[in-house]
Design an enzyme around this catalytic site. Structure first.
Site, PDB file in Angstrom:
ATOM      1  N   ASP A 195     -23.526  14.777  -9.576  1.00 55.76           N
ATOM      2  CA  ASP A 195     -23.043  15.765 -10.544  1.00 55.76           C
ATOM      3  C   ASP A 195     -24.066  16.834 -10.871  1.00 55.76           C
ATOM      4  OD1 ASP A 195     -24.758  13.910 -12.071  1.00 55.76           O
ATOM      5  OD2 ASP A 195     -24.094  15.080 -13.789  1.00 55.76           O
ATOM      6  N   PHE A 253     -30.677  21.300  -4.983  1.00 51.62           N
ATOM      7  CA  PHE A 253     -29.912  20.471  -5.913  1.00 51.62           C
ATOM      8  C   PHE A 253     -28.483  20.371  -5.424  1.00 51.62           C
ATOM      9  CE2 PHE A 253     -27.701  19.091  -9.682  1.00 51.62           C
ATOM     10  CZ  PHE A 253     -28.563  18.102 -10.135  1.00 51.62           C
ATOM     11  N   LYS A 311     -34.282  13.162  -0.354  1.00 56.02           N
ATOM     12  CA  LYS A 311     -35.004  14.440  -0.444  1.00 56.02           C
ATOM     13  C   LYS A 311     -36.495  14.137  -0.419  1.00 56.02           C
ATOM     14  CE  LYS A 311     -32.845  16.409  -4.186  1.00 56.02           C
ATOM     15  NZ  LYS A 311     -32.508  17.459  -5.185  1.00 56.02           N
ATOM     16  N   ASP A 335     -34.957  11.138  -5.031  1.00 57.00           N
ATOM     17  CA  ASP A 335     -35.585  12.412  -5.322  1.00 57.00           C
ATOM     18  C   ASP A 335     -37.077  12.143  -5.552  1.00 57.00           C
ATOM     19  OD1 ASP A 335     -35.343  15.193  -5.975  1.00 57.00           O
ATOM     20  OD2 ASP A 335     -35.403  14.673  -8.093  1.00 57.00           O
TER      21      ASP A 335
HETATM   22  P1  IMP Z   1     -35.386   9.857  -8.784  1.00 56.05           P
HETATM   23  O1  IMP Z   1     -35.719   8.764  -9.747  1.00 56.05           O
HETATM   24  O2  IMP Z   1     -36.132  11.129  -9.105  1.00 56.05           O
HETATM   25  O3  IMP Z   1     -35.509   9.482  -7.340  1.00 56.05           O
HETATM   26  O4  IMP Z   1     -33.930  10.312  -9.134  1.00 56.05           O
HETATM   27  C1  IMP Z   1     -32.819   9.814  -8.611  1.00 56.05           C
HETATM   28  C2  IMP Z   1     -31.629  10.243  -9.450  1.00 56.05           C
HETATM   29  O5  IMP Z   1     -31.716  11.612  -9.870  1.00 56.05           O
HETATM   30  C3  IMP Z   1     -30.385  10.174  -8.619  1.00 56.05           C
HETATM   31  O6  IMP Z   1     -29.817   8.906  -8.699  1.00 56.05           O
HETATM   32  C4  IMP Z   1     -29.524  11.251  -9.210  1.00 56.05           C
HETATM   33  O7  IMP Z   1     -28.779  10.733 -10.279  1.00 56.05           O
HETATM   34  C5  IMP Z   1     -30.488  12.287  -9.742  1.00 56.05           C
HETATM   35  N1  IMP Z   1     -30.644  13.413  -8.788  1.00 56.05           N
HETATM   36  C6  IMP Z   1     -31.743  13.695  -8.066  1.00 56.05           C
HETATM   37  N2  IMP Z   1     -31.546  14.771  -7.282  1.00 56.05           N
HETATM   38  C7  IMP Z   1     -30.283  15.174  -7.506  1.00 56.05           C
HETATM   39  C8  IMP Z   1     -29.473  16.247  -6.963  1.00 56.05           C
HETATM   40  O8  IMP Z   1     -29.865  17.060  -6.090  1.00 56.05           O
HETATM   41  N3  IMP Z   1     -28.207  16.330  -7.435  1.00 56.05           N
HETATM   42  C9  IMP Z   1     -27.714  15.484  -8.384  1.00 56.05           C
HETATM   43  N4  IMP Z   1     -28.426  14.472  -8.904  1.00 56.05           N
HETATM   44  C10 IMP Z   1     -29.706  14.319  -8.473  1.00 56.05           C
END
Ligand code: IMP
Ligand code: MG
Length: 173
Positions: free
Chosen positions: A157, A150, A129, A101
């Site tokens: 989850d 999301f 994403k 994300d």
């Molecule tokens: P990042 O550090 O922002 O890249 O976040 C990654 C983590 O955020 C993932 O491993 C997920 O646990 C959570 N996450 C990010 N987007 C989503 C989503 O659309 N649905 C569910 N969990 C998400």
């Protein structure tokens, strides 16, 4: 509960793509072994399916990083809550994530494992994403690139619900 889930990626498409990723990884690591590091809890179903499709020798361990809590917005802060037990030194580490994300989690973990003297460190994510990226990350293997929605299911989850769905869906509140 008031929300509903709309299907985005069917189970069959996920499984077909995981088989392709497994074949690619097996080819790329030919003659070597690979150490899958599964980021709990979300990446567990994906990591299991992926491991079954890899034909080179595989080691699997698990790590828990800080999560978003009950919300859907990243805090930008990453912490290791529980670490791997098998040392990474000298091994071909492949970090397995459910979704990228902001990129904060993987950016941080990449540094962690490089500093631990892994032989190589690569990243594999079921979903990406890219629109939400805050920090650039080089991802080696991507299952599906998705729009900024999301998503839940196949390990992902919303407030600890829907991890058991066999497909990827969008929560509609
Ligand atoms: P990042 O550090 O922002 O890249 O976040 C990654 C983590 O955020 C993932 O491993 C997920 O646990 C959570 N996450 C990010 N987007 C989503 C989503 O659309 N649905 C569910 N969990 C998400
Ligand atoms: Mg996660």
């Amino acid at each position: 509960m008031s929300e509903t889930v709309r299907e985005m990626i069917p189970e069959a498409d996920l499984n077909a793509r995981i088989a392709e990723l497994g074949a690619q990884i097996s080819k790329d690591y030919e003659g070597e072994s690979v150490y899958l590091i599964c980021i709990l809890r979300g990446a567990a179903p994906f990591a299991c399916e992926l491991a079954k499709r890899i034909t080179v020798p595989v080691t699997i361990d698990y790590m828990t990083t800080s999560s978003y809590g009950a919300g859907t917005v990243s805090t930008g802060e990453v912490r290791i809550k529980s670490d791997v037990e098998i040392p990474v030194e000298g091994r071909n580490v492949l970090i397995v994530e459910d979704i990228i994300d902001s990129g904060n989690t993987l950016h941080y973990l990449l540094d962690v494992f490089k500093n631990r003297n892994a032989k190589s460190v690569r990243l594999c994510t079921m979903l990406d994403k890219p629109e939400r990226r805050e920090v650039a990350v080089d991802v080696d293997y991507v299952g599906f690139t998705i729009p900024d929605e999301f998503v839940v299911g196949y390990g992902l989850d919303y407030d600890q619900k829907y991890r058991n769905l066999p497909y990827i869906g969008v929560v509609e509140l």
